[in-house]
Design a protein around this motif. Sequence first.
Motif, mmCIF file in Angstrom:
data_model
loop_
_atom_site.group_PDB
_atom_site.id
_atom_site.type_symbol
_atom_site.label_atom_id
_atom_site.label_comp_id
_atom_site.label_asym_id
_atom_site.label_seq_id
_atom_site.Cartn_x
_atom_site.Cartn_y
_atom_site.Cartn_z
ATOM 1 N N LEU A 3 0.837 -1.203 0.000
ATOM 2 C CA LEU A 3 0.000 0.000 0.000
ATOM 3 C C LEU A 3 0.866 1.245 0.000
ATOM 4 O O LEU A 3 0.595 2.203 -0.744
ATOM 5 C CB LEU A 3 -0.938 0.010 1.210
ATOM 6 C CG LEU A 3 -1.930 -1.139 1.345
ATOM 7 C CD1 LEU A 3 -2.766 -0.983 2.607
ATOM 8 C CD2 LEU A 3 -2.807 -1.260 0.121
ATOM 9 N N ALA A 4 1.906 1.249 0.816
ATOM 10 C CA ALA A 4 2.813 2.403 0.872
ATOM 11 C C ALA A 4 3.520 2.596 -0.472
ATOM 12 O O ALA A 4 3.679 3.728 -0.941
ATOM 13 C CB ALA A 4 3.833 2.218 1.994
ATOM 14 N N ARG A 27 1.095 4.154 -3.030
ATOM 15 C CA ARG A 27 0.961 5.602 -2.788
ATOM 16 C C ARG A 27 2.170 6.357 -3.315
ATOM 17 O O ARG A 27 2.034 7.395 -3.976
ATOM 18 C CB ARG A 27 0.765 5.883 -1.296
ATOM 19 C CG ARG A 27 -0.596 5.490 -0.779
ATOM 20 C CD ARG A 27 -0.829 5.999 0.641
ATOM 21 N NE ARG A 27 0.112 5.474 1.610
ATOM 22 C CZ ARG A 27 -0.072 4.377 2.334
ATOM 23 N NH1 ARG A 27 -1.187 3.665 2.175
ATOM 24 N NH2 ARG A 27 0.825 3.997 3.215
ATOM 25 N N HIS A 28 3.359 5.839 -3.032
ATOM 26 C CA HIS A 28 4.599 6.493 -3.474
ATOM 27 C C HIS A 28 4.668 6.578 -5.002
ATOM 28 O O HIS A 28 4.987 7.637 -5.557
ATOM 29 C CB HIS A 28 5.800 5.719 -2.926
ATOM 30 C CG HIS A 28 7.109 6.213 -3.446
ATOM 31 N ND1 HIS A 28 7.716 7.352 -2.979
ATOM 32 C CD2 HIS A 28 7.905 5.725 -4.426
ATOM 33 C CE1 HIS A 28 8.843 7.549 -3.657
ATOM 34 N NE2 HIS A 28 8.981 6.578 -4.535
ATOM 35 N N ARG A 40 2.061 9.084 -6.480
ATOM 36 C CA ARG A 40 2.489 10.473 -6.279
ATOM 37 C C ARG A 40 3.632 10.838 -7.239
ATOM 38 O O ARG A 40 3.626 11.898 -7.840
ATOM 39 C CB ARG A 40 2.913 10.742 -4.841
ATOM 40 C CG ARG A 40 3.287 12.226 -4.650
ATOM 41 C CD ARG A 40 3.554 12.624 -3.223
ATOM 42 N NE ARG A 40 2.472 12.451 -2.302
ATOM 43 C CZ ARG A 40 1.452 13.289 -2.153
ATOM 44 N NH1 ARG A 40 1.352 14.367 -2.916
ATOM 45 N NH2 ARG A 40 0.518 13.055 -1.253
ATOM 46 N N THR A 54 -2.418 15.086 -4.003
ATOM 47 C CA THR A 54 -2.958 14.621 -2.731
ATOM 48 C C THR A 54 -4.297 13.927 -2.934
ATOM 49 O O THR A 54 -4.559 12.872 -2.342
ATOM 50 C CB THR A 54 -3.088 15.794 -1.741
ATOM 51 O OG1 THR A 54 -1.787 16.364 -1.558
ATOM 52 C CG2 THR A 54 -3.652 15.342 -0.409
ATOM 53 N N VAL A 60 -3.545 10.506 -4.614
ATOM 54 C CA VAL A 60 -2.939 9.564 -3.673
ATOM 55 C C VAL A 60 -3.955 9.114 -2.627
ATOM 56 O O VAL A 60 -3.980 7.938 -2.240
ATOM 57 C CB VAL A 60 -1.681 10.173 -3.011
ATOM 58 C CG1 VAL A 60 -1.190 9.313 -1.864
ATOM 59 C CG2 VAL A 60 -0.584 10.357 -4.054
ATOM 60 N N THR A 61 -4.821 10.018 -2.185
ATOM 61 C CA THR A 61 -5.859 9.646 -1.216
ATOM 62 C C THR A 61 -6.799 8.608 -1.809
ATOM 63 O O THR A 61 -7.105 7.584 -1.178
ATOM 64 C CB THR A 61 -6.644 10.890 -0.757
ATOM 65 O OG1 THR A 61 -5.730 11.801 -0.139
ATOM 66 C CG2 THR A 61 -7.758 10.524 0.210
ATOM 67 N N ALA A 121 -6.172 6.610 -4.352
ATOM 68 C CA ALA A 121 -5.395 5.391 -4.576
ATOM 69 C C ALA A 121 -5.222 4.611 -3.278
ATOM 70 O O ALA A 121 -5.331 3.374 -3.256
ATOM 71 C CB ALA A 121 -4.034 5.729 -5.180
ATOM 72 N N SER A 122 -4.973 5.310 -2.191
ATOM 73 C CA SER A 122 -4.793 4.659 -0.901
ATOM 74 C C SER A 122 -6.067 3.939 -0.467
ATOM 75 O O SER A 122 -6.024 2.781 -0.022
ATOM 76 C CB SER A 122 -4.385 5.703 0.145
ATOM 77 O OG SER A 122 -4.147 5.085 1.387
#
Length: 149
Positions: free
Chosen positions: A21-22, A25-26, A29, A43, A46-47, A49-50
């Motif tokens: 998950l991290a 996000r990376h 972005r 933002t 990424v939100t 996507a998270s």
Amino acid sequence: MTPASELAATTSLPIGSDADLAWVRHQVRRIAAELGFGLVQQTKLVTAASELARNTLVHGGGGQVRITPSTDGPTPGVRLAFADTGPGIRDVELAMTDGYTTGGGLGLGLSGAKRLMDEFTIDTAPGRGTVVTVTAWAAGMPGAPARSR
């Protein structure tokens, strides 16, 4: 800066752990920044996507995301397709209702992701898994599509 040919390639990433998950996000972005998305747009992307990656992991039992940048039109964009082979969503309309949750959260994942993105689709059926596809276009750029709501 990444060469245009490399940026235009689709990237597939596994979603099978919190570490994945991290990484999702990376990567989202990074690609959005390279496409010229502003900080607020990054933002939002990424939100969404998270939230969708977490749904893929928690409710779908894991899967993958395909990140496809769009650099050949008048406006840069990025499409994210989250796919799992889990149980599917029985009632999509209910699942899209703010506050509805099967996992004890706030119930804003799917509906919140939809509000944050320019385009949003769900392809699902019980027993067949789910694919949620979202697209964001770089706002404020010449030729940017109008946001659909």
